[in-house]
Design a protein around this motif. Structure first.
Motif, PDB file in Angstrom:
ATOM      1  N   UNK A 158       0.925  -1.271  -0.027  1.00 13.04           N
ATOM      2  CA  UNK A 158      -0.022   0.015   0.035  1.00 13.04           C
ATOM      3  C   UNK A 158       0.922   1.158   0.005  1.00 13.04           C
ATOM      4  N   UNK A 159       0.389   2.286  -0.592  1.00  6.51           N
ATOM      5  CA  UNK A 159       1.126   3.365  -0.747  1.00  6.51           C
ATOM      6  C   UNK A 159       0.772   4.413   0.655  1.00  6.51           C
ATOM      7  N   UNK A 160       1.716   5.050   0.853  1.00  4.08           N
ATOM      8  CA  UNK A 160       1.756   5.786   2.198  1.00  4.08           C
ATOM      9  C   UNK A 160       2.039   7.469   1.770  1.00  4.08           C
ATOM     10  N   UNK A 161       1.328   8.281   2.195  1.00  3.95           N
ATOM     11  CA  UNK A 161       1.961   9.760   1.950  1.00  3.95           C
ATOM     12  C   UNK A 161       2.643   9.968   3.159  1.00  3.95           C
ATOM     13  N   UNK A 162       3.772  10.843   2.973  1.00  6.35           N
ATOM     14  CA  UNK A 162       4.882  10.894   3.887  1.00  6.35           C
ATOM     15  C   UNK A 162       5.294  12.557   3.869  1.00  6.35           C
ATOM     16  N   UNK A 163       4.839  12.990   4.999  1.00 10.50           N
ATOM     17  CA  UNK A 163       5.330  14.472   5.239  1.00 10.50           C
ATOM     18  C   UNK A 163       6.466  14.675   5.968  1.00 10.50           C
ATOM     19  N   UNK A 164       7.495  15.029   5.303  1.00  3.92           N
ATOM     20  CA  UNK A 164       8.739  15.187   5.424  1.00  3.92           C
ATOM     21  C   UNK A 164       9.328  16.602   5.162  1.00  3.92           C
ATOM     22  N   UNK A 165       9.836  17.340   6.505  1.00  7.17           N
ATOM     23  CA  UNK A 165      10.246  18.786   6.060  1.00  7.17           C
ATOM     24  C   UNK A 165      10.995  19.074   5.128  1.00  7.17           C
ATOM     25  N   UNK A 166      10.842  20.062   4.460  1.00  8.84           N
ATOM     26  CA  UNK A 166      11.850  20.423   3.307  1.00  8.84           C
ATOM     27  C   UNK A 166      12.970  20.327   3.582  1.00  8.84           C
ATOM     28  N   UNK A 167      13.474  21.148   4.726  1.00 10.24           N
ATOM     29  CA  UNK A 167      14.838  21.216   5.270  1.00 10.24           C
ATOM     30  C   UNK A 167      15.364  19.761   5.474  1.00 10.24           C
ATOM     31  N   UNK A 213      -4.534  17.107  -3.304  1.00 14.52           N
ATOM     32  CA  UNK A 213      -5.005  16.005  -4.241  1.00 14.52           C
ATOM     33  C   UNK A 213      -4.169  14.733  -3.872  1.00 14.52           C
ATOM     34  N   UNK A 214      -2.950  14.808  -3.974  1.00 14.85           N
ATOM     35  CA  UNK A 214      -2.173  13.584  -3.543  1.00 14.85           C
ATOM     36  C   UNK A 214      -2.474  13.178  -1.937  1.00 14.85           C
ATOM     37  N   UNK A 215      -2.620  13.758  -0.975  1.00 16.25           N
ATOM     38  CA  UNK A 215      -2.924  13.614   0.233  1.00 16.25           C
ATOM     39  C   UNK A 215      -4.044  12.770   0.310  1.00 16.25           C
ATOM     40  N   UNK A 216      -4.967  13.159  -0.395  1.00 19.49           N
ATOM     41  CA  UNK A 216      -6.502  12.682  -0.246  1.00 19.49           C
ATOM     42  C   UNK A 216      -6.602  11.387  -1.018  1.00 19.49           C
ATOM     43  N   UNK A 217      -5.857  11.151  -1.975  1.00 13.54           N
ATOM     44  CA  UNK A 217      -5.836   9.826  -2.637  1.00 13.54           C
ATOM     45  C   UNK A 217      -5.148   8.935  -1.884  1.00 13.54           C
ATOM     46  N   UNK A 218      -4.503   9.135  -0.955  1.00 17.21           N
ATOM     47  CA  UNK A 218      -3.859   7.893  -0.145  1.00 17.21           C
ATOM     48  C   UNK A 218      -4.393   7.679   1.077  1.00 17.21           C
ATOM     49  N   UNK A 219      -4.502   6.712   1.459  1.00 12.06           N
ATOM     50  CA  UNK A 219      -5.276   6.310   2.764  1.00 12.06           C
ATOM     51  C   UNK A 219      -4.316   6.283   4.036  1.00 12.06           C
ATOM     52  N   UNK A 220      -3.131   6.034   3.849  1.00  7.93           N
ATOM     53  CA  UNK A 220      -2.177   5.924   5.090  1.00  7.93           C
ATOM     54  C   UNK A 220      -1.161   7.120   4.918  1.00  7.93           C
ATOM     55  N   UNK A 221      -1.043   7.590   6.440  1.00  7.06           N
ATOM     56  CA  UNK A 221      -0.127   8.640   6.346  1.00  7.06           C
ATOM     57  C   UNK A 221       0.860   8.772   7.240  1.00  7.06           C
ATOM     58  N   UNK A 222       2.229   9.235   6.888  1.00  6.05           N
ATOM     59  CA  UNK A 222       3.027   9.413   8.048  1.00  6.05           C
ATOM     60  C   UNK A 222       3.724  10.637   8.155  1.00  6.05           C
ATOM     61  N   UNK A 223       3.876  11.130   9.328  1.00  2.00           N
ATOM     62  CA  UNK A 223       4.760  12.237   9.512  1.00  2.00           C
ATOM     63  C   UNK A 223       6.149  11.934  10.186  1.00  2.00           C
ATOM     64  N   UNK A 224       7.330  12.400   9.258  1.00  2.54           N
ATOM     65  CA  UNK A 224       8.553  12.059   9.783  1.00  2.54           C
ATOM     66  C   UNK A 224       9.467  13.115  10.505  1.00  2.54           C
ATOM     67  N   UNK A 225       9.675  13.121  11.709  1.00  2.00           N
ATOM     68  CA  UNK A 225      10.142  14.053  12.410  1.00  2.00           C
ATOM     69  C   UNK A 225      11.203  13.608  13.665  1.00  2.00           C
ATOM     70  N   UNK A 226      11.863  14.463  14.139  1.00  2.00           N
ATOM     71  CA  UNK A 226      13.002  13.993  14.951  1.00  2.00           C
ATOM     72  C   UNK A 226      12.294  13.367  16.471  1.00  2.00           C
ATOM     73  N   UNK A 227      11.188  13.880  16.927  1.00  2.00           N
ATOM     74  CA  UNK A 227      10.445  13.470  18.026  1.00  2.00           C
ATOM     75  C   UNK A 227       8.966  13.162  17.462  1.00  2.00           C
ATOM     76  N   UNK A 228       8.345  12.224  18.409  1.00  2.35           N
ATOM     77  CA  UNK A 228       7.086  11.806  18.250  1.00  2.35           C
ATOM     78  C   UNK A 228       6.211  13.010  18.307  1.00  2.35           C
ATOM     79  N   UNK A 229       5.172  13.164  17.422  1.00  4.32           N
ATOM     80  CA  UNK A 229       4.205  14.138  17.373  1.00  4.32           C
ATOM     81  C   UNK A 229       2.738  13.646  17.258  1.00  4.32           C
ATOM     82  N   UNK A 230       2.110  13.756  18.275  1.00  2.04           N
ATOM     83  CA  UNK A 230       0.719  13.399  18.387  1.00  2.04           C
ATOM     84  C   UNK A 230      -0.254  13.865  17.159  1.00  2.04           C
ATOM     85  N   UNK A 231      -0.952  12.938  16.578  1.00  4.31           N
ATOM     86  CA  UNK A 231      -1.624  13.409  15.515  1.00  4.31           C
ATOM     87  C   UNK A 231      -2.882  12.153  15.198  1.00  4.31           C
TER      88      UNK A 231
END
Length: 263
Positions: A158-167, A213-231
């Motif tokens: 399954x595809x997963x949308x990944x939120x990774x900071x641009x930096x 549009x990309x975000x809404x097309x994918x059911x599963x979503x990750x946020x990649x960060x240094x520390x755990x962020x509640x979401x």
């Protein structure tokens, strides 16, 4: 009206042009989804133990997120027997899963000219393609060889949308490798439709919409960060989990004490 996502299929020998394919799709008012941009040719192959069939299955997973199928080749004529095996396999996957049998074939030379002249009137050739047509244009043995590699669609990763900071985009290869090891398929927007491209093309006002549009097309979503962020919507994956050296053992990675402090 939601914009269409276009799967940009091509012969790997023409990989040099994939940025042009993406730019042309954007200028035609659609969202580009290219398998090499999304997956990374080297990292996806290595993480699948150099197994082409497994790597191709991930192409099929992201292909099925799309609304249109465009083929970019030298001639743009739609001649099936001139296409490589991987593109034919992708076509067969599309025809078995989508209601739209119309495939757009585009000439690479015409794309180069369109971008050079900033004249985007070129439409390519829209051709109705069926499995029977593909079989007719190919030798039976060759067709059956390809048919044997059609994936089990229910078993596709399954595809997963990944939120990774641009930096932190410099770590995208670690993120993709981690995603493959977790039996998932990465959708990292900066890899697929970078903001810098929209800036160059003068389309910055479209960027947020296209990402959404990309975000809404994918059911599963990750946020990649240094520390755990509640979401509620995103599962947090930390840089350390991903395996980024700087965050696994910062003392060994840093060249200076200043760099260690800036982490």
């Amino acid at each position: 009206m939601t914009k269409a996502i276009v799967y940009t299929s091509f012969d790997g020998d023409n990989m040099l042009y994939i940025d042009m394919f993406r730019d042309f799709v954007i200028m035609k008012g659609r969202i580009s989804l290219n398998p090499t941009h999304a997956l990374g040719y080297y990292v996806s192959t290595v993480e699948h133990n150099n197994n082409k069939k497994n790597a191709m299955q991930d192409c099929c997973s992201i292909e099925l997120l799309c609304d249109e199928f465009w083929v970019f080749d030298e001639a743009g004529s739609g001649a099936i027997n001139d296409l490589p095996e991987g593109v034919i396999l992708e076509l067969l996957v599309w025809l078995k899963n989508k209601k739209n049998p119309s495939i757009r074939f585009l000439s690479i030379d015409a794309i180069v000219k369109a971008l050079s002249n900033r004249d985007f009137s070129y439409e390519g050739e829209l051709k109705r393609v069926t499995e029977d047509l593909i079989q007719k244009e190919l030798e039976n043995i060759y067709f059956n060889d390809i048919l044997k590699h059609l994936p089990d669609f229910n078993a596709l990763r399954r595809p997963v949308f990944i939120d990774l900071p641009s930096s932190k985009f410099k770590y995208v290869d670690w993120v993709k490798a981690y995603t493959f090891r977790k039996q998932r398929v990465p959708i990292v927007p900066q890899s697929i439709i970078p903001f810098s491209v929209y800036q160059v093309l003068g389309k910055t006002e479209q960027y947020i919409n296209d990402i959404t549009v990309l975000l809404e097309r994918v059911n599963d979503k990750w946020i990649v960060r240094e520390f755990d962020e509640a979401s509620e919507e995103f599962q947090t994956i930390t840089y350390k989990e991903v395996g980024i050296p700087k965050y696994r053992n910062s003392k060994e990675w840093a060249l200076t004490s200043r760099e260690l402090e800036r982490r």
